[in-house]
Design an enzyme around this catalytic site. Sequence first.
Site, PDB file in Angstrom:
ATOM      1  N   GLU A   7     -75.868  76.895  -4.915  1.00  0.00           N
ATOM      2  CA  GLU A   7     -76.669  75.674  -5.064  1.00  0.00           C
ATOM      3  C   GLU A   7     -78.139  75.917  -4.759  1.00  0.00           C
ATOM      4  O   GLU A   7     -79.007  75.250  -5.306  1.00  0.00           O
ATOM      5  CB  GLU A   7     -76.116  74.581  -4.144  1.00  0.00           C
ATOM      6  CG  GLU A   7     -76.600  73.194  -4.482  1.00  0.00           C
ATOM      7  CD  GLU A   7     -75.767  72.109  -3.830  1.00  0.00           C
ATOM      8  OE1 GLU A   7     -76.357  71.178  -3.287  1.00  0.00           O
ATOM      9  OE2 GLU A   7     -74.524  72.189  -3.857  1.00  0.00           O
ATOM     10  N   ASP A 103     -72.212  73.874  -2.993  1.00  0.00           N
ATOM     11  CA  ASP A 103     -71.686  73.253  -1.778  1.00  0.00           C
ATOM     12  C   ASP A 103     -70.301  72.665  -2.030  1.00  0.00           C
ATOM     13  O   ASP A 103     -70.055  72.037  -3.071  1.00  0.00           O
ATOM     14  CB  ASP A 103     -72.627  72.162  -1.283  1.00  0.00           C
ATOM     15  CG  ASP A 103     -73.889  72.747  -0.663  1.00  0.00           C
ATOM     16  OD1 ASP A 103     -73.966  73.978  -0.533  1.00  0.00           O
ATOM     17  OD2 ASP A 103     -74.792  71.975  -0.309  1.00  0.00           O
ATOM     18  N   TYR A 300     -71.654  73.960   8.020  1.00  0.00           N
ATOM     19  CA  TYR A 300     -72.122  73.046   6.967  1.00  0.00           C
ATOM     20  C   TYR A 300     -72.365  71.648   7.533  1.00  0.00           C
ATOM     21  O   TYR A 300     -71.469  71.040   8.123  1.00  0.00           O
ATOM     22  CB  TYR A 300     -71.085  72.998   5.852  1.00  0.00           C
ATOM     23  CG  TYR A 300     -71.516  72.220   4.637  1.00  0.00           C
ATOM     24  CD1 TYR A 300     -72.544  72.691   3.837  1.00  0.00           C
ATOM     25  CD2 TYR A 300     -70.900  71.019   4.295  1.00  0.00           C
ATOM     26  CE1 TYR A 300     -72.946  71.994   2.709  1.00  0.00           C
ATOM     27  CE2 TYR A 300     -71.288  70.316   3.174  1.00  0.00           C
ATOM     28  CZ  TYR A 300     -72.318  70.803   2.382  1.00  0.00           C
ATOM     29  OH  TYR A 300     -72.706  70.106   1.274  1.00  0.00           O
TER      30      TYR A 300
END
Length: 699
Positions: A7, A103, A300
């Site tokens: 990403e 992601d 994350y």
Amino acid sequence: MKLVICEKPSVAKSIASALGVTSRAGGCFEGNGFIVSWCVGHLVSPMDAAGYDPGYKKWRYDDLPILPEPFRYVLVKGKEDAFQNLKRLMERPDVTELVNACDAGREGELIFRLVYEMAGCTKPFSRLWISSMEDTAIREGFADLRPGAEYDPLYQSALCRQKADWLIGINATRLFSVLYHRTLNVGRVQTPTLAMLVDRDWKVTSFKKEKYHHVRLALDGTEAVSERITSPEEAETLRAACADGPAVCTSVTREQKKEAPPKLYDLTTLQREANRLFGYTAKQTLDYAQSLYEKKLLTYPRTDSRYLTADMAETAAAVLHLAAKVPPFDGCGEFFPDVSLLVNDGKVSDHHAIIPTLELEKADLSALPVGERNILLLVCRELLCVVAEPFVYETVTATFTCGGQTFTAKGRHVLSLGWKDIDRIFRASLKEEPEDEAEPAALPDFTEGQTFDQVEASVTEHFTTPPKVHTEDTLLSAMENAGKEDIPEDAERRGLGTPATRAAILEKLVAAGFVERKGKSLIPTKAGINLVTVLPDTLTSPMLTAEWEQKLTGIARGEADPVSFMAGISEMTRELVKNYSHISEEGQKLFAPERETVGLCPRCGKPVYEGKKNFYCSDRSCQFVLWKDDRFWTSRKKELTKKMAGDLLKKGRTSVKGMWSEKKGASYDAVVVLDDTGEKYVRFKLEFPKRKEGVNGKK
């Protein structure tokens, strides 16, 4: 060769490093059987309405509703080169398959799939699904790649969300903007969020404070307090009855209580705590956490889970010991963490809770920017608190009778600080320690039947307080819980927006002029209040989001039909346009810009406003006007400014420096006086100050 598409460039760099891909070529890393490249966020987006028909460039009610079929997509402006690079790599003959390493979530799935389809690629692809950018986590993820087709339902869910938001956003925004002659951005999430701010603002502004009183008894170094008393006379009567009289302790109640440690952070709770402690906006906290994730120091951040999975227990234990060595936590002393408190597989969705990574051991925290360091320490603190012992305390409530009434004294005695000791050490390390609510003090050892002679009694005056204005902390909590009672327990997402999007929603409301920040507070503007007032309940209630998320969750699980969902959205859009075809003349004035009064008209006394070419009386029948380009000013190489016009209207005259005289060929300071003849075109006269010397100092 496998083409891995990430990403962001920073994520691609981390993945390339973990896979041993060290050679960097144009727009990618290559080697060891992999090509690792990247998007830059969304490269492909839905086409704007005008792309379907040039006539849509102008916003008109008659063009609504706009319901594209099929939806078409375009490259995001400014990101064409990034897309062409990926397309070129996809078309390389030696690339046999792709890996979606965007992601791991609904939006990441959408980013990859739209690029894949826009490029016309048909090569097989698999899915990387990880929650940490540590090398070991990346390698484990590549060892367990899943077939891309397994995530088709998630992609359909993401597409439906995007299309539905486009349909409601485009049509509702155009509809109400056309009706009210001002750009009014309407969105499924941002509009109910604005409504919550407006509702709270109304409760604050409409609140009427009420006075009440307490009678207080001074007893052995503490106070016993009466119930609320509205009447000041009644309070004074009780005080007089108690003064110098006996007070008897009628009961002493002791209760031991435990306050369990907090849970780990998800993004929303991290944003709320950072707002409380540091004043960071939700966007700032997300940016700091994202940067730490890309530096491999945090897992994350865009998560709504507050637990870890069982397979992470060993890693979590190692991270715990690393966090305990980081100042100021290295002063916490010995403790024996219970790692099982971190684990609950059933409450982990796409990603587990936010924790530090094993890279903490090698990190130089002093080298981090202040914001990132504060967020990392906050996450360390939370991790250490979660596994610590409970906070244990004893509450004591003593009741007394005096003057025929009951009085109460409350206190608390701490038995074991537990996790609060870690929190105390952390807060003590902050340069500006945040204000906390006052802790109840311990009470003396009162006993039943104990009597106090000649007590001192006093009356204190108090006022009820209004609800507090929303801060980002309290608003994020309200967004997270909005419509919760209407969403099934097993729904994947709850509340307004997602942890990843809430920060952006708040920024949009501020940028659009519907909300303003005052310190930590978020206050709706007049335009924001008016917008909520004129919109239907369908768009201002969290119910719409609750219904959508329930259906989108079903689509993501393969249990609901995307076509039926979109048909319902189209029908809702048609009904919205049909039901709001016109508004009253008074309604149209709601969003008229507030004009600043320059002064009062010398003829009729009404306000005078500034226009593009003049200053004019607000009463059209009066016709008073001061022209900016009047010959009087242009011939003297001057322009009538707002300040000058204000002086003329308020004082009848204005001072002007450097007026030019064609006749004398020089500049003069002058006083211009407004004639009071009341003619349509106002005349002026010029007064030159007397000088001892002539023009330019010459006699």
